[in-house]
Design a protein around this motif. Structure first.
Motif, PDB file in Angstrom:
ATOM      1  N   SER A 136      67.963   4.501 -16.439  1.00  0.00           N
ATOM      2  CA  SER A 136      67.638   3.599 -17.553  1.00  0.00           C
ATOM      3  C   SER A 136      67.081   4.358 -18.750  1.00  0.00           C
ATOM      4  O   SER A 136      66.133   3.925 -19.403  1.00  0.00           O
ATOM      5  CB  SER A 136      66.640   2.528 -17.107  1.00  0.00           C
ATOM      6  N   GLY A 137      67.655   5.533 -19.021  1.00  0.00           N
ATOM      7  CA  GLY A 137      67.228   6.319 -20.159  1.00  0.00           C
ATOM      8  C   GLY A 137      65.997   7.159 -19.914  1.00  0.00           C
ATOM      9  O   GLY A 137      65.536   7.854 -20.814  1.00  0.00           O
ATOM     10  N   LEU A 138      65.451   7.106 -18.701  1.00  0.00           N
ATOM     11  CA  LEU A 138      64.267   7.887 -18.358  1.00  0.00           C
ATOM     12  C   LEU A 138      64.675   9.035 -17.461  1.00  0.00           C
ATOM     13  O   LEU A 138      65.239   8.830 -16.381  1.00  0.00           O
ATOM     14  CB  LEU A 138      63.243   6.994 -17.661  1.00  0.00           C
ATOM     15  N   ARG A 139      64.382  10.233 -17.889  1.00  0.00           N
ATOM     16  CA  ARG A 139      64.802  11.421 -17.142  1.00  0.00           C
ATOM     17  C   ARG A 139      63.785  11.740 -16.057  1.00  0.00           C
ATOM     18  O   ARG A 139      62.582  11.750 -16.302  1.00  0.00           O
ATOM     19  CB  ARG A 139      64.963  12.611 -18.091  1.00  0.00           C
ATOM     20  N   MET A 140      64.276  11.996 -14.861  1.00  0.00           N
ATOM     21  CA  MET A 140      63.422  12.372 -13.742  1.00  0.00           C
ATOM     22  C   MET A 140      63.900  13.692 -13.157  1.00  0.00           C
ATOM     23  O   MET A 140      65.100  13.962 -13.108  1.00  0.00           O
ATOM     24  CB  MET A 140      63.465  11.317 -12.623  1.00  0.00           C
ATOM     25  N   LYS A 141      62.949  14.493 -12.702  1.00  0.00           N
ATOM     26  CA  LYS A 141      63.267  15.675 -11.899  1.00  0.00           C
ATOM     27  C   LYS A 141      62.715  15.419 -10.504  1.00  0.00           C
ATOM     28  O   LYS A 141      61.534  15.144 -10.332  1.00  0.00           O
ATOM     29  CB  LYS A 141      62.668  16.952 -12.485  1.00  0.00           C
ATOM     30  N   ILE A 142      63.584  15.491  -9.515  1.00  0.00           N
ATOM     31  CA  ILE A 142      63.205  15.210  -8.137  1.00  0.00           C
ATOM     32  C   ILE A 142      63.112  16.524  -7.370  1.00  0.00           C
ATOM     33  O   ILE A 142      64.049  17.330  -7.388  1.00  0.00           O
ATOM     34  CB  ILE A 142      64.219  14.271  -7.455  1.00  0.00           C
ATOM     35  N   ARG A 143      61.967  16.751  -6.713  1.00  0.00           N
ATOM     36  CA  ARG A 143      61.774  17.932  -5.878  1.00  0.00           C
ATOM     37  C   ARG A 143      62.017  17.561  -4.428  1.00  0.00           C
ATOM     38  O   ARG A 143      61.554  16.523  -3.968  1.00  0.00           O
ATOM     39  CB  ARG A 143      60.340  18.455  -6.005  1.00  0.00           C
ATOM     40  N   PHE A 144      62.690  18.422  -3.700  1.00  0.00           N
ATOM     41  CA  PHE A 144      62.978  18.184  -2.295  1.00  0.00           C
ATOM     42  C   PHE A 144      62.299  19.276  -1.464  1.00  0.00           C
ATOM     43  O   PHE A 144      62.604  20.458  -1.624  1.00  0.00           O
ATOM     44  CB  PHE A 144      64.489  18.175  -2.052  1.00  0.00           C
ATOM     45  N   LEU A 145      61.348  18.861  -0.616  1.00  0.00           N
ATOM     46  CA  LEU A 145      60.523  19.796   0.146  1.00  0.00           C
ATOM     47  C   LEU A 145      60.864  19.717   1.626  1.00  0.00           C
ATOM     48  O   LEU A 145      60.960  18.629   2.198  1.00  0.00           O
ATOM     49  CB  LEU A 145      59.045  19.481  -0.046  1.00  0.00           C
ATOM     50  N   ARG A 146      61.007  20.857   2.263  1.00  0.00           N
ATOM     51  CA  ARG A 146      61.269  20.899   3.696  1.00  0.00           C
ATOM     52  C   ARG A 146      60.088  21.526   4.424  1.00  0.00           C
ATOM     53  O   ARG A 146      59.401  22.398   3.885  1.00  0.00           O
ATOM     54  CB  ARG A 146      62.555  21.658   4.007  1.00  0.00           C
ATOM     55  N   VAL A 147      59.864  21.078   5.651  1.00  0.00           N
ATOM     56  CA  VAL A 147      58.823  21.665   6.505  1.00  0.00           C
ATOM     57  C   VAL A 147      59.418  22.159   7.821  1.00  0.00           C
ATOM     58  O   VAL A 147      58.711  22.676   8.676  1.00  0.00           O
ATOM     59  CB  VAL A 147      57.680  20.655   6.794  1.00  0.00           C
TER      60      VAL A 147
END
Length: 360
Positions: A186-197
């Motif tokens: 919706s016009g809002l930029r997101m950066k998604i981090r993906f973390l593994r354990v």
């Protein structure tokens, strides 16, 4: 990027998502959703609680009575007592309270004993070493689910404090960055981090909404993921969710980064459940050479919005973002770059002094 906290050797690979606790007063809806739509084994407990099984564990999801309508707790299995002590030290030496759960709490969650400490966005973190199993055959519509060394699945959280949340899981569990996804909603930029354990591509995904003054998601988690054993199981669950009239959030599609095929349905409590199949596994041979990558867009194909999804929620809140300020709960002691002087809280001192060091 993946530097380790100073309290002991790395615990990476020895931690696995074990269970999720949900608080809800929509018991009948949850029973129908979990058993009849998704295809999980359900056990009805005294007092009105429900437990869902995916494997030989007595509990993978606990639905307990309460008004939150949200996931309130993540339970993490730790492989051995030495690793457990290391995690306890990391939490306690930074002055964060850690308490032992009651016998009844442990029984409900299907573990021998557990210890609890605060987590980001008020999601309690619980750790345990010994899960309870049962020989009782699974009674469920699905043929099976993938757990094992990869744990139950993953949790995705929307955060205005993504660095603090990333540092929290790196400090406590030595999480490693798998990759990033840049997405525009919706016009809002997101950066998604993906973390593994562990070998699962990610156990925690953090969607960055920095700069927003309110959280556009009511629930503490945006979605929880579980992994079907077969493609047929995943597609059959999609059909049942649709036929039974539960809300679908995103249609079947494939992700860019972990290549998982999945769909997202809306649970009776409002957060989403992702049912997926065949994601990338970062085993030992890949772990040694893995390099984080940034992907443009969350999906290769599919995952089109259905009805009132997060897309609509973002749009509804855009005006409010300019004027309303609400703080996000963090645990700053566990999001710092280095350990503090260290003050062990009394309950941990007592716990660590148990005869024989039995931490189960």
């Amino acid at each position: 990027m993946n530097e380790l906290p100073p309290t002991g050797a790395s615990v990476f690979g020895a931690v696995h998502l074990g269970y999720v606790v949900v608080q809800s007063n929509r018991r009948s809806d949850w029973r129908r959703f979990g058993a009849d739509a998704i295809g999980l084994h359900v056990d009805e407990l005294d007092g009105g609680a429900l437990r869902f099984r995916l494997d030989d564990r007595t509990c993978r999801f606990l639905i307990e009575r309460g008004p939150a309508e949200d996931a309130t707790t993540l339970g993490w299995q730790v492989d051995d007592h030495e690793t457990f002590e290391r995690i306890v030290a990391r939490v306690a030496d930074r002055g964060v309270p850690i308490v032992e759960g009651t016998a009844s709490e442990a029984a409900l969650r299907g573990v021998e004993r557990l210890w609890r400490f605060p987590g980001p966005k008020a999601i309690a973190q619980e750790i345990f070493t010994v899960p309870l199993t049962t020989p009782e055959p699974l009674r469920m519509l699905s043929s099976g689910w993938v757990t094992g060394e990869a744990g139950l699945g993953h949790v995705a959280i929307v955060s205005r404090e993504p660095e603090a949340m990333r540092d929290y899981y790196r400090t406590v569990f030595d999480s490693r960055l798998s990759d990033y996804v840049d997405e525009n909603i919706s016009g809002l930029r997101m950066k998604i981090r993906f973390l593994r354990v562990n070998e699962r591509h990610h156990s925690v995904a953090i969607a960055n909404i920095r700069g927003m003054k309110i959280d556009p998601i009511r629930t503490r988690v945006q979605h929880i993921n579980i992994q079907s054993a077969t493609l047929d199981d995943m597609l059959a669950a999609f059909e049942r969710v649709t036929e039974l009239g539960f809300r679908m959030a995103w249609s079947v599609g494939q992700h860019t980064n972990d290549r998982e095929l999945s769909f997202y349905s809306v649970t009776p409590s409002g957060f989403e459940l992702e049912v997926g199949w065949n994601p990338v596994v970062i085993g030992p041979e890949r772990e040694s050479t893995w390099e984080p990558t940034t992907y443009r867009g969350i999906s290769i194909w599919g995952h089109t919005p259905v009805g009132d999804t997060v897309l609509g929620k973002f749009a509804q809140f855009r005006q409010a973002l300019r004027s309303v300020t609400t703080p996000e709960i963090t645990v700053p002691q566990l999001a710092e770059a280095s350990a503090g002087a260290g003050h062990v809280v009394p309950v941990v001192h007592s716990l660590r002094s148990r005869p024989g060091g039995d931490l189960r």
